[in-house]
Design a protein around this motif. Structure first.
Motif, PDB file in Angstrom:
ATOM      1  N   CYS A  19       0.812  -1.219   0.000  1.00 30.36           N
ATOM      2  CA  CYS A  19       0.000   0.000   0.000  1.00 30.36           C
ATOM      3  C   CYS A  19       0.842   1.263   0.000  1.00 30.36           C
ATOM      4  CB  CYS A  19      -0.967   0.024   1.180  1.00 30.36           C
ATOM      5  SG  CYS A  19      -2.088  -1.380   1.193  1.00 30.36           S
ATOM      6  N   SER A  20       1.957   1.296  -0.667  1.00 33.21           N
ATOM      7  CA  SER A  20       2.789   2.498  -0.667  1.00 33.21           C
ATOM      8  C   SER A  20       2.950   3.036  -2.072  1.00 33.21           C
ATOM      9  CB  SER A  20       4.167   2.184  -0.073  1.00 33.21           C
ATOM     10  OG  SER A  20       4.932   1.452  -0.998  1.00 33.21           O
ATOM     11  N   ALA A  21       3.398   4.269  -2.139  1.00 28.71           N
ATOM     12  CA  ALA A  21       3.638   4.893  -3.438  1.00 28.71           C
ATOM     13  C   ALA A  21       4.753   4.173  -4.193  1.00 28.71           C
ATOM     14  CB  ALA A  21       4.004   6.358  -3.244  1.00 28.71           C
ATOM     15  N   ALA A  22       5.649   3.523  -3.461  1.00 29.77           N
ATOM     16  CA  ALA A  22       6.750   2.811  -4.107  1.00 29.77           C
ATOM     17  C   ALA A  22       6.240   1.687  -4.986  1.00 29.77           C
ATOM     18  CB  ALA A  22       7.702   2.250  -3.057  1.00 29.77           C
ATOM     19  N   LYS A  50      26.409  -1.627  -9.786  1.00 27.14           N
ATOM     20  CA  LYS A  50      25.586  -2.583  -9.022  1.00 27.14           C
ATOM     21  C   LYS A  50      24.381  -1.896  -8.375  1.00 27.14           C
ATOM     22  CE  LYS A  50      28.432  -6.129  -9.464  1.00 27.14           C
ATOM     23  NZ  LYS A  50      28.367  -6.707 -10.778  1.00 27.14           N
ATOM     24  N   LYS A  51      23.701  -1.045  -9.182  1.00 24.52           N
ATOM     25  CA  LYS A  51      22.514  -0.379  -8.667  1.00 24.52           C
ATOM     26  C   LYS A  51      21.652   0.111  -9.826  1.00 24.52           C
ATOM     27  CE  LYS A  51      24.286   4.311  -8.227  1.00 24.52           C
ATOM     28  NZ  LYS A  51      24.443   5.439  -7.323  1.00 24.52           N
ATOM     29  N   PHE A  52      20.423   0.448  -9.500  1.00 20.19           N
ATOM     30  CA  PHE A  52      19.518   1.014 -10.493  1.00 20.19           C
ATOM     31  C   PHE A  52      19.991   2.413 -10.875  1.00 20.19           C
ATOM     32  CE2 PHE A  52      16.392  -1.990  -8.677  1.00 20.19           C
ATOM     33  CZ  PHE A  52      15.912  -2.540  -9.840  1.00 20.19           C
ATOM     34  N   ALA A  53      19.832   2.746 -12.127  1.00 13.38           N
ATOM     35  CA  ALA A  53      19.996   4.126 -12.583  1.00 13.38           C
ATOM     36  C   ALA A  53      18.571   4.669 -12.711  1.00 13.38           C
ATOM     37  CB  ALA A  53      20.720   4.170 -13.918  1.00 13.38           C
ATOM     38  N   ILE A  54      18.232   5.610 -11.868  1.00 13.24           N
ATOM     39  CA  ILE A  54      16.875   6.144 -11.800  1.00 13.24           C
ATOM     40  C   ILE A  54      16.953   7.630 -12.084  1.00 13.24           C
ATOM     41  CG2 ILE A  54      14.866   6.486 -10.323  1.00 13.24           C
ATOM     42  CD1 ILE A  54      15.955   4.108  -8.620  1.00 13.24           C
ATOM     43  N   TRP A  55      16.185   8.096 -13.072  1.00 12.76           N
ATOM     44  CA  TRP A  55      16.168   9.521 -13.353  1.00 12.76           C
ATOM     45  C   TRP A  55      14.727   9.988 -13.518  1.00 12.76           C
ATOM     46  CZ3 TRP A  55      17.627   5.694 -16.596  1.00 12.76           C
ATOM     47  CH2 TRP A  55      16.995   5.588 -17.829  1.00 12.76           C
ATOM     48  N   VAL A  62       9.942   5.854  -3.839  1.00 14.71           N
ATOM     49  CA  VAL A  62      10.055   4.988  -5.018  1.00 14.71           C
ATOM     50  C   VAL A  62      11.514   4.649  -5.264  1.00 14.71           C
ATOM     51  CG1 VAL A  62       9.694   4.835  -7.509  1.00 14.71           C
ATOM     52  CG2 VAL A  62       7.933   5.851  -6.057  1.00 14.71           C
ATOM     53  N   SER A  63      12.376   5.673  -5.300  1.00 17.44           N
ATOM     54  CA  SER A  63      13.813   5.438  -5.516  1.00 17.44           C
ATOM     55  C   SER A  63      14.397   4.549  -4.433  1.00 17.44           C
ATOM     56  CB  SER A  63      14.566   6.769  -5.553  1.00 17.44           C
ATOM     57  OG  SER A  63      14.110   7.561  -6.609  1.00 17.44           O
ATOM     58  N   ASP A  64      14.045   4.815  -3.176  1.00 23.33           N
ATOM     59  CA  ASP A  64      14.561   4.013  -2.067  1.00 23.33           C
ATOM     60  C   ASP A  64      14.119   2.554  -2.185  1.00 23.33           C
ATOM     61  OD1 ASP A  64      15.765   6.270  -1.081  1.00 23.33           O
ATOM     62  OD2 ASP A  64      14.338   6.563   0.567  1.00 23.33           O
ATOM     63  N   SER A  65      12.860   2.338  -2.537  1.00 21.42           N
ATOM     64  CA  SER A  65      12.345   0.983  -2.665  1.00 21.42           C
ATOM     65  C   SER A  65      13.056   0.230  -3.787  1.00 21.42           C
ATOM     66  CB  SER A  65      10.846   1.014  -2.924  1.00 21.42           C
ATOM     67  OG  SER A  65      10.357  -0.285  -3.123  1.00 21.42           O
ATOM     68  N   LEU A  66      13.221   0.874  -4.941  1.00 27.26           N
ATOM     69  CA  LEU A  66      13.903   0.227  -6.062  1.00 27.26           C
ATOM     70  C   LEU A  66      15.375  -0.018  -5.747  1.00 27.26           C
ATOM     71  CD1 LEU A  66      12.210   2.123  -9.005  1.00 27.26           C
ATOM     72  CD2 LEU A  66      11.928  -0.287  -8.414  1.00 27.26           C
ATOM     73  N   ASN A  67      16.023   0.928  -5.072  1.00 29.25           N
ATOM     74  CA  ASN A  67      17.421   0.722  -4.705  1.00 29.25           C
ATOM     75  C   ASN A  67      17.583  -0.410  -3.708  1.00 29.25           C
ATOM     76  OD1 ASN A  67      18.831   2.505  -6.378  1.00 29.25           O
ATOM     77  ND2 ASN A  67      18.196   4.237  -5.110  1.00 29.25           N
ATOM     78  N   ALA A  68      16.616  -0.607  -2.826  1.00 30.48           N
ATOM     79  CA  ALA A  68      16.660  -1.741  -1.900  1.00 30.48           C
ATOM     80  C   ALA A  68      16.592  -3.055  -2.663  1.00 30.48           C
ATOM     81  CB  ALA A  68      15.518  -1.645  -0.886  1.00 30.48           C
ATOM     82  N   ILE A  69      15.767  -3.106  -3.706  1.00 29.88           N
ATOM     83  CA  ILE A  69      15.700  -4.288  -4.561  1.00 29.88           C
ATOM     84  C   ILE A  69      17.026  -4.471  -5.294  1.00 29.88           C
ATOM     85  CG2 ILE A  69      14.583  -5.321  -6.584  1.00 29.88           C
ATOM     86  CD1 ILE A  69      12.040  -3.694  -5.761  1.00 29.88           C
ATOM     87  N   GLY A  70      17.568  -3.379  -5.825  1.00 29.67           N
ATOM     88  CA  GLY A  70      18.810  -3.423  -6.598  1.00 29.67           C
ATOM     89  C   GLY A  70      20.007  -3.920  -5.814  1.00 29.67           C
TER      90      GLY A  70
END
Length: 175
Positions: A19-22, A50-55, A62-70
């Motif tokens: 239930c989050s914006a991420a 070794k990480k997502f490139a997010i722009w 959202v960035s934090d959630s994806l970086n945790a996955i990465g």
């Protein structure tokens, strides 16, 4: 009774992908799933870093959630290879729960490897269910292709049916 309700609420508040914006990053990236040009930014996986490139203007959650996955990924890429980068991670995409997504990856050092530029989300529902949910929420009538069918269509985004699962693919490649 009150303690179990409090425990359930605590789980929802503390769970980063519930239930989050991420959880909605895919919808922010592709607000028009039929002509899926980036409007809110982009995402790929940088093998060298070794990480997502997010722009783009993604919320920090959202960035934090994806970086945790990465951080859980260990992927290599060499020139001439075209490996897929699949993440077994759940989320929602216009009313459909996906359980896996695939994103582009690249490595500029030690191999100069860049995969085909497409995104794919895999669902446990049949393509018709995914199609109908996307149509209901966005008004976009995506084409459904058989899983082994040609992807040479005019739209950037389409749904493919593979029997017991389906995929939504957003391609930035020219056919």
């Amino acid at each position: 009774m009150k303690s179990s309700a409090a425990l359930s609420l605590a789980f929802v508040v503390l769970s980063p992908l519930v239930c989050s914006a991420a959880d909605m990053w895919a919808e922010k990236l592709f607000p028009n799933p039929k002509q899926c040009a980036f409007s809110e930014g982009g995402i790929s996986y940088d093998v060298d870093q070794k990480k997502f490139a997010i722009w783009g203007p993604f919320p920090k959650v959202v960035s934090d959630s994806l970086n945790a996955i990465g951080k859980k990924i260990s992927k290599s890429c060499k020139q001439g290879e075209n490996p897929d980068l699949d993440f077994v991670q759940s989320g929602t995409f216009f009313g459909n729960e996906y359980y896996k997504f695939t994103i582009p990856l690249y490595s500029l050092s030690g191999g100069n490897c860049v995969t085909e530029f497409y995104y794919s989300f895999t669902f446990r529902e049949k393509a018709k269910v995914v199609h109908d949910n996307i149509l209901k929420i966005t008004g976009k009538d995506l084409r459904i292709l058989p899983g082994s069918g040609s992807t040479q269509i005019d739209d950037d985004g389409w749904i493919a049916d593979y029997g017991n699962y389906s995929t939504y693919t957003c391609s930035m490649m020219e056919y």
